[in-house]
Design an enzyme around this catalytic site. Structure first.
Site, mmCIF file in Angstrom:
data_model
loop_
_atom_site.group_PDB
_atom_site.id
_atom_site.type_symbol
_atom_site.label_atom_id
_atom_site.label_comp_id
_atom_site.label_asym_id
_atom_site.label_seq_id
_atom_site.Cartn_x
_atom_site.Cartn_y
_atom_site.Cartn_z
ATOM 1 N N ASP A 16 13.740 -19.384 -4.028
ATOM 2 C CA ASP A 16 14.089 -19.345 -5.442
ATOM 3 C C ASP A 16 13.074 -18.513 -6.240
ATOM 4 O O ASP A 16 13.430 -17.809 -7.185
ATOM 5 C CB ASP A 16 14.076 -20.765 -6.044
ATOM 6 C CG ASP A 16 14.947 -21.760 -5.305
ATOM 7 O OD1 ASP A 16 15.209 -21.550 -4.109
ATOM 8 O OD2 ASP A 16 15.329 -22.776 -5.913
ATOM 9 N N GLU A 70 25.055 -22.450 2.009
ATOM 10 C CA GLU A 70 24.697 -23.487 2.978
ATOM 11 C C GLU A 70 25.904 -24.303 3.442
ATOM 12 O O GLU A 70 25.742 -25.235 4.228
ATOM 13 C CB GLU A 70 23.617 -24.411 2.390
ATOM 14 C CG GLU A 70 22.291 -23.692 2.235
ATOM 15 C CD GLU A 70 21.212 -24.540 1.572
ATOM 16 O OE1 GLU A 70 21.552 -25.577 0.985
ATOM 17 O OE2 GLU A 70 20.031 -24.141 1.633
HETATM 18 C C1 BGC Z 1 20.115 -24.138 -2.435
HETATM 19 C C2 BGC Z 1 19.009 -23.240 -1.942
HETATM 20 C C3 BGC Z 1 17.791 -23.470 -2.808
HETATM 21 C C4 BGC Z 1 17.408 -24.945 -2.883
HETATM 22 C C5 BGC Z 1 16.298 -25.207 -3.867
HETATM 23 C C6 BGC Z 1 19.648 -25.586 -2.441
HETATM 24 O O1 BGC Z 1 20.657 -26.413 -2.918
HETATM 25 O O2 BGC Z 1 21.252 -24.025 -1.597
HETATM 26 O O3 BGC Z 1 19.410 -21.882 -2.015
HETATM 27 O O4 BGC Z 1 16.724 -22.730 -2.313
HETATM 28 O O5 BGC Z 1 18.522 -25.702 -3.290
HETATM 29 O O6 BGC Z 1 16.636 -24.827 -5.164
#
Ligand code: BGC
Length: 772
Positions: free
Chosen positions: A359, A489
């Site tokens: 992020d 994801e």
């Molecule tokens: C997201 C990731 C992110 C993480 C922390 C997750 O829900 O899919 O891309 O890095 O949250 O914000």
């Protein structure tokens, strides 16, 4: 669905009326911070209702032993937890043997306010006790932006219908816990307590890693503005010190306690000096006095806003939201210390461990690049440079060699602490974001020396990783990358995720150009680096060039869209609109296997790639891919909508862009995901900034030149933002008719609008009509 309970105001967040159901949400939303530490909006006085106590110190964490159902080789031993630390705000109030506790008294005229312009939290209410006694309470507190180890509180009580004894008990309490502790263990061990009249210190250390933290308090009391001589009783026990002050209060008169805290950690001082330094900070603060401390703190906030504010006319809710986001980003990270970074929840909750994710590079860096001095972004990059050794070790642990680096998905000190195989081992695209951040920093700042000093080594480690992570497929006659998880994801263990493959080939080709640059411009340093890294220039560069030319990039020839991964078209392709409202968010209603088999996309994936490499694709390609992927995207990560807003703005989809913008901008203020009580989505706040400046404002950098391609939402009268662009500071306004750029600095700036490049001297302004 939004859950709005706060008032709309351009500079303030306001909660009117007491509803204990909203308290934990407000504890997150009204959090204060100064980059060094942060504090949820917990009450100073006792509170027996639901609460998440949170007082956090940047960089101080606990390696909590991993808890997983099924252990896999390569999993990290621990998950770093952001630590709930000393309660420095506590002030117990007792009236006729009754404790002031908002869960036990009748509350009226409750108002909580966060003044974002000045970084000040305040609260007022009246309380009626069981015996009919009524008091009015007014509180204020801040964490100084100027003296970042100091917090100050002003707490006033006015008896409304009685004369009598009131006990005020300021304290420091280190006997705290984390809600998310894996093994129900308390993380702090006592070290030392000292207490005397009007002062006290408590020191504790983490049970592992030996982080020491000291907190000191000093306080003074005023009656109607006049200093009161105090004869407090002191109290001390393990991890706790307090002073009790008994005051004979008179009806209608106001009594104020000013409490000053100094908080120091072993990250910055030798352990022997911690508690005396904390006490010095608190006593200096008291000598300075509450009003003066507040004045300098306010001035520091105004200074921050002067190069970062965004003004939206015609949409007060959007105005409040963007300032809220900017405010919390600055509360979380000020950039003064390269050991610190930005956790997804910042200092507002425990979730996500407060550590660093991709992020930072993918979302937060653009914000800091455009609103702060160059060093701030440089510090974010150096953070990863310092972790390079650990990233190499991490890759070695997984079987890679020769200096290949795999940066962790989640980290505090460079070690991986995430433990789900599909993310820890497979969500390797994070490496790409770290390489991209170097490119992004250099194209913004032109600080190419960074490449010689630090950047090349990181790029080399990442390129080596990619080169080893692909394999040659005889069947395809191409290089392929198997078993990955892209940013989406909701797909695991896929082959040839376009985004990951693209990041890999792009990193290798960028590294090739960086090598050429170093050879030409920093020959000596380059020779040193070749030796240090055992870089076999010829063989490694040839290998990368071969992979770049022959890496499989999945594409649907018929639709002419990039494919998220091999086999994506076998899915039942349907729009998220076909889902019943009761099924959303799908991650709370569907089984995981159903999610994985579906076409629904958690967050920008192919489109994330098109955003990063916008300069390599034409608009028609962006539109085709947007039209294909946006309908299937459920945006169940807060990081998702912003990328779609930016691309939608580029292809003229104004309405869609605005609809998506609302989801990101007021995500926390209106608690869209019903989880704000756990903390705020700090990193996605940077995404909101990107939506406004890079989306609606159309700011982009192509070949190191600044461009504007604005698209103002229909219901906004105008948008105005300030940007640092290299040496210059630009104030950019967009209304229905014109783009106006004013250079408020002394240095000349250049930008491209439409077909023209404009040179703008310091102090000058240019008004350019927008195309009809
Ligand atoms: C997201 C990731 C992110 C993480 C922390 C997750 O829900 O899919 O891309 O890095 O949250 O914000």
């Amino acid at each position: 669905m939004e859950q709005r309970y706060l008032e709309i105001d351009e500079w303030k967040i306001i909660e009117e009326g007491w509803d204990s159901n909203n308290h934990m949400k407000s504890e997150s939303i009204f959090s204060i911070g100064n980059g060094r530490m942060g504090q949820r909006a917990n009450f100073e006085e006792a509170y027996s209702g639901d609460t998440l106590q949170g007082s956090y110190i940047a960089g101080v964490y606990y390696p909590d032993k991993t808890k997983v159902g099924w252990w896999k080789n390569g999993y990290p031993e621990y998950f770093a937890k952001v630590l709930n630390s000393v309660n420095w705000i506590g002030i117990d109030i007792e009236i006729a043997e009754q404790s002031l506790d908002l869960a036990q008294v009748k509350v009226s005229n409750f108002r909580r306010e966060l003044d974002m312009q000045h970084g000040l939290l305040s609260r007022s209410f009246s309380a009626e006790f069981a015996d009919g006694k009524k008091v009015k309470v007014e509180t204020q507190r801040f964490l100084s932006l100027v003296k970042d180890e100091v917090g100050a509180i002003s707490y006033s009580i006015t008896p409304l219908n009685f004369d009598g004894k009131v006990i005020i008990k300021p304290y420091l309490d280190f006997d705290v816990e984390n809600h998310d502790a894996n093994w129900e263990e308390k993380f702090w061990a006592p070290v030392d307590e000292k207490v005397a009249a009007q002062k006290g210190t408590v020191t504790a250390k983490t049970k592992k890693l030996d982080f020491h933290v000291s907190a000191a308090m000093r306080f003074e009391v005023f009656a109607q503005g006049e200093h009161v001589t105090l004869y407090p009783e002191t109290e001390q026990r393990e991890k706790y010190v307090a002073n009790s002050v008994e005051l004979q209060m008179e009806q209608g008169k106001t009594y104020t306690i000013c409490k000053y805290a100094g908080i120091t950690s072993s990250m910055n001082y030798a352990v022997e000096k911690l508690s005396t330094t904390a006490d010095e900070r608190a006593s200096q603060a008291m000598r300075t006095g509450y009003d003066k401390l507040l004045e300098e703190h306010k001035a520091a906030w105004l200074e921050k806003w002067s190069t970062s504010d965004i003004v939206i006319e015609g949409d007060a809710a959007a105005q409040q939201a963007i300032r809220f986001n900017i405010f919390h980003l600055f509360q979380t990270f000020t950039g003064v210390d390269p050991r610190l970074n930005i956790g997804p929840k910042g200092f507002t909750g425990e979730k996500y461990g407060g550590s660093t994710y991709w992020d930072t590079e993918a979302y937060c860096l653009p914000f800091y690049l455009s609103t702060t001095q160059q060093e701030v972004s440089r510090n974010l990059l150096i953070y990863r440079y310092k972790h390079l050794g650990k990233a190499i070790e991490n890759a070695q642990k997984l079987g890679f060699k020769n200096g290949a680096a795999l940066y962790p998905m989640v980290t505090m000190n460079g070690e991986e602490c995430h433990n789900e195989w599909e993310i820890t081992f497979e969500e390797i695209h994070r490496n790409g974001a770290i390489a991209y951040a170097i490119f992004n920093y250099v194209r913004h700042t032109l600080d190419r020396d960074y490449l010689a000093d630090y950047g090349f080594e990181v790029l080399l480690g990442i390129s080596r990783f990619w080169a080893q992570r692909v394999n040659w497929s005889e069947a395809k006659g191409k290089y392929v990358m198997l078993g990955v998880t892209g940013p989406n994801e909701y797909e695991n263990n896929v082959n040839n995720n376009y985004y990951t493959n693209k990041m890999a080939s792009w990193t290798m080709s960028y590294t090739l150009t960086v090598v050429d640059y170093l050879k030409e411009n920093h020959a000596d340093r380059y020779a040193e680096l070749v030796k240090k890294t055992n870089f076999d220039e010829k063989a490694e560069m040839e290998e990368w060039a071969d992979i770049i030319s022959n890496l499989h990039i999945p594409i649907d020839e018929e639709r002419q869209v990039l494919l998220q991964q091999d086999g994506f078209l076998d899915k039942d392709l349907r729009s998220a609109d076909s889902l019943d409202a009761s099924e959303r968010p799908i991650n709370q209603h569907w089984s995981w296997d159903r999610i994985l088999r579906s076409c629904f996309i958690k967050q920008a994936d192919v489109l994330q790639g098109l955003y990063f490499f916008e300069h390599q694709y034409d608009k028609a390609t962006i539109r085709r891919n947007f039209d294909f992927y946006e309908p299937m995207t459920v945006h169940e990560s807060s990081l998702s909508p912003c990328v779609h807003v930016i691309l939608a703005s580029r292809i003229g989809y104004g309405e869609k862009a605005y609809e998506l913008y609302l989801r990101t901008a007021r995500l926390d203020l209106d608690d869209y995901n019903r989880e704000v009580h756990e903390g705020l989505h700090i990193t996605s706040m940077a995404g909101t900034w990107m939506s406004v400046v890079q989306g609606f404002g159309g700011m982009k950098i192509i070949k190191e030149k600044l461009h504007f391609e604005p698209l103002l939402p229909e219901n906004w009268d105008s948008l105005n933002f300030t940007l640092r662009w290299r040496e210059a500071v630009l104030n950019v306004s967009i209304d229905k008719k014109n783009l106006t750029v004013e250079n408020t600095s002394e240095s000349t700036a250049e930008f491209v609008f439409g077909p023209h490049t404009n040179q703008l001297k310091g102090g000058k302004k240019i008004v350019l009509p927008l195309a009809p």
